[in-house]
Enzyme design. Structure first.
Site, PDB file in Angstrom:
ATOM      1  N   CYS A  91       0.714  -0.864  -0.026  1.00  0.00           N
ATOM      2  CA  CYS A  91      -0.117   0.196   0.291  1.00  0.00           C
ATOM      3  C   CYS A  91       0.796   1.312   0.393  1.00  0.00           C
ATOM      4  O   CYS A  91       1.757   0.768   0.772  1.00  0.00           O
ATOM      5  CB  CYS A  91      -1.109  -0.224   0.945  1.00  0.00           C
ATOM      6  SG  CYS A  91      -1.887   1.388   1.567  1.00  0.00           S
TER       7      CYS A  91
ATOM      8  N   CYS B 287       0.646   3.174   3.257  1.00  0.00           N
ATOM      9  CA  CYS B 287       0.915   2.647   4.350  1.00  0.00           C
ATOM     10  C   CYS B 287       2.642   3.144   4.570  1.00  0.00           C
ATOM     11  O   CYS B 287       3.316   3.369   5.009  1.00  0.00           O
ATOM     12  CB  CYS B 287       0.963   1.253   4.506  1.00  0.00           C
ATOM     13  SG  CYS B 287      -0.680   0.735   5.050  1.00  0.00           S
TER      14      CYS B 287
ATOM     15  N   ASP C  52      -0.608  16.495  -1.493  1.00  0.00           N
ATOM     16  CA  ASP C  52      -0.995  15.383  -3.078  1.00  0.00           C
ATOM     17  C   ASP C  52      -0.083  15.833  -4.007  1.00  0.00           C
ATOM     18  O   ASP C  52       0.417  16.801  -4.332  1.00  0.00           O
ATOM     19  CB  ASP C  52      -2.122  16.547  -3.275  1.00  0.00           C
ATOM     20  CG  ASP C  52      -2.702  14.771  -4.205  1.00  0.00           C
ATOM     21  OD1 ASP C  52      -4.129  14.245  -3.759  1.00  0.00           O
ATOM     22  OD2 ASP C  52      -2.432  14.707  -5.492  1.00  0.00           O
TER      23      ASP C  52
ATOM     24  N   HIS D 277      -3.711   1.309   8.811  1.00  0.00           N
ATOM     25  CA  HIS D 277      -4.536   0.725   7.462  1.00  0.00           C
ATOM     26  C   HIS D 277      -5.744   0.321   7.446  1.00  0.00           C
ATOM     27  O   HIS D 277      -5.785  -0.471   7.900  1.00  0.00           O
ATOM     28  CB  HIS D 277      -3.163  -0.202   6.501  1.00  0.00           C
ATOM     29  CG  HIS D 277      -4.101  -0.374   5.467  1.00  0.00           C
ATOM     30  ND1 HIS D 277      -3.609   0.005   3.701  1.00  0.00           N
ATOM     31  CD2 HIS D 277      -4.963  -1.672   4.308  1.00  0.00           C
ATOM     32  CE1 HIS D 277      -4.481  -0.483   2.911  1.00  0.00           C
ATOM     33  NE2 HIS D 277      -5.360  -1.245   3.836  1.00  0.00           N
TER      34      HIS D 277
ATOM     35  N   ASN E  71     -12.943  10.107  -1.230  1.00  0.00           N
ATOM     36  CA  ASN E  71     -13.583   9.365  -2.655  1.00  0.00           C
ATOM     37  C   ASN E  71     -13.257   8.105  -1.817  1.00  0.00           C
ATOM     38  O   ASN E  71     -13.017   7.757  -0.993  1.00  0.00           O
ATOM     39  CB  ASN E  71     -13.024   9.620  -3.397  1.00  0.00           C
ATOM     40  CG  ASN E  71     -12.570  10.797  -3.974  1.00  0.00           C
ATOM     41  OD1 ASN E  71     -14.021  11.532  -4.360  1.00  0.00           O
ATOM     42  ND2 ASN E  71     -11.534  11.076  -4.711  1.00  0.00           N
TER      43      ASN E  71
ATOM     44  N   THR F 176      -9.341   5.916  -5.910  1.00  0.00           N
ATOM     45  CA  THR F 176      -7.766   5.307  -6.282  1.00  0.00           C
ATOM     46  C   THR F 176      -6.989   4.982  -5.637  1.00  0.00           C
ATOM     47  O   THR F 176      -6.709   3.582  -6.417  1.00  0.00           O
ATOM     48  CB  THR F 176      -6.897   6.027  -7.596  1.00  0.00           C
ATOM     49  OG1 THR F 176      -6.575   6.996  -6.594  1.00  0.00           O
ATOM     50  CG2 THR F 176      -8.173   6.689  -8.516  1.00  0.00           C
TER      51      THR F 176
ATOM     52  N   HIS G  69      -6.367   3.163   1.015  1.00  0.00           N
ATOM     53  CA  HIS G  69      -6.029   3.367   1.906  1.00  0.00           C
ATOM     54  C   HIS G  69      -7.082   5.102   2.509  1.00  0.00           C
ATOM     55  O   HIS G  69      -6.182   5.796   1.793  1.00  0.00           O
ATOM     56  CB  HIS G  69      -4.422   3.279   2.198  1.00  0.00           C
ATOM     57  CG  HIS G  69      -4.027   3.946   3.414  1.00  0.00           C
ATOM     58  ND1 HIS G  69      -2.923   3.019   4.033  1.00  0.00           N
ATOM     59  CD2 HIS G  69      -4.209   5.081   4.281  1.00  0.00           C
ATOM     60  CE1 HIS G  69      -2.897   4.220   5.142  1.00  0.00           C
ATOM     61  NE2 HIS G  69      -3.570   4.425   5.588  1.00  0.00           N
TER      62      HIS G  69
ATOM     63  N   HIS H 169      -8.339   8.058   3.026  1.00  0.00           N
ATOM     64  CA  HIS H 169      -7.735   9.111   2.716  1.00  0.00           C
ATOM     65  C   HIS H 169      -8.664  10.911   2.475  1.00  0.00           C
ATOM     66  O   HIS H 169      -9.975  10.707   2.257  1.00  0.00           O
ATOM     67  CB  HIS H 169      -6.217   9.407   2.180  1.00  0.00           C
ATOM     68  CG  HIS H 169      -7.005   9.267   0.149  1.00  0.00           C
ATOM     69  ND1 HIS H 169      -7.017   8.041   0.825  1.00  0.00           N
ATOM     70  CD2 HIS H 169      -7.452  10.374  -0.705  1.00  0.00           C
ATOM     71  CE1 HIS H 169      -7.453   7.470  -0.920  1.00  0.00           C
ATOM     72  NE2 HIS H 169      -7.745   9.212  -1.549  1.00  0.00           N
TER      73      HIS H 169
ATOM     74  N   HIS I 115      -9.062  14.312   1.191  1.00  0.00           N
ATOM     75  CA  HIS I 115      -8.360  15.329   0.529  1.00  0.00           C
ATOM     76  C   HIS I 115      -8.935  16.868   0.747  1.00  0.00           C
ATOM     77  O   HIS I 115     -10.544  17.171   1.368  1.00  0.00           O
ATOM     78  CB  HIS I 115      -8.647  15.639  -1.137  1.00  0.00           C
ATOM     79  CG  HIS I 115      -8.881  14.086  -1.872  1.00  0.00           C
ATOM     80  ND1 HIS I 115      -7.873  14.005  -2.290  1.00  0.00           N
ATOM     81  CD2 HIS I 115      -9.553  13.135  -2.209  1.00  0.00           C
ATOM     82  CE1 HIS I 115      -7.942  12.880  -2.991  1.00  0.00           C
ATOM     83  NE2 HIS I 115      -9.268  12.101  -3.108  1.00  0.00           N
TER      84      HIS I 115
END
Ligand code: AMP
Ligand code: ZN
Length: 113
Positions: free
Chosen positions: A4, A7, A30, A46, A86, A94, A97, A99, A101
């Site tokens: 990952c 990770c 990003d 994770h 997302n 995509t 893991h 996250h 934004h």
């Protein structure tokens, strides 16, 4: 999760442009920014997606949400911002893991465009 990418960022194996880090979370710019400020907030643990968050992750999720206002201040987002997650295939996630934004420094339309 050994394969990952987030990770690997969390454990320092892959470098990132880090804006904040503690024992539970890491926040970094990003690699493909969609706004003048585009930071990702991730738990070091994770968790594959928001859809797979467990009861035991409640406090961690709260910690992440409270960190948003600190980051927004540090990053100068005094005119507002957008926080995006997302999730899954239809959400066009995509990286598998969890996250969030944090986007700012431009006017964002709704629906996104
Ligand atoms: P999502 O489409 O919601 O899964 O978002 C994944 C995000 O991770 C995208 O905005 C990518 O640009 C970003 N990303 C992928 N790899 C890296 C990396 N090594 N460093 C920083 N951002 C990354
Ligand atoms: Zn991971």
């Amino acid at each position: 999760m050994s394969d990952c990418i987030f990770c690997k960022i969390a454990n320092g194996e892959i470098p990132s442009n880090t804006v904040y880090e503690d024992d539970q979370i890491i926040c970094f710019h990003d690699a493909d920014p969609q706004a003048p400020v585009h930071v990702l907030i991730i738990p070091k643990k994770h968790i594959p997606s928001l859809d797979e968050v467990k009861e035991e992750d409640k406090e961690l999720l709260g910690t992440i949400m409270l960190k948003v206002q600190d980051l927004a201040k540090d990053l100068g987002l005094d005119n507002g911002y957008r926080l995006v997650n997302n999730c899954g295939e239809d959400g066009f996630q995509t990286v598998k893991h969890l996250h969030f934004h944090l986007l700012g420094k431009r006017k964002m339309t709704w629906p996104p465009g």
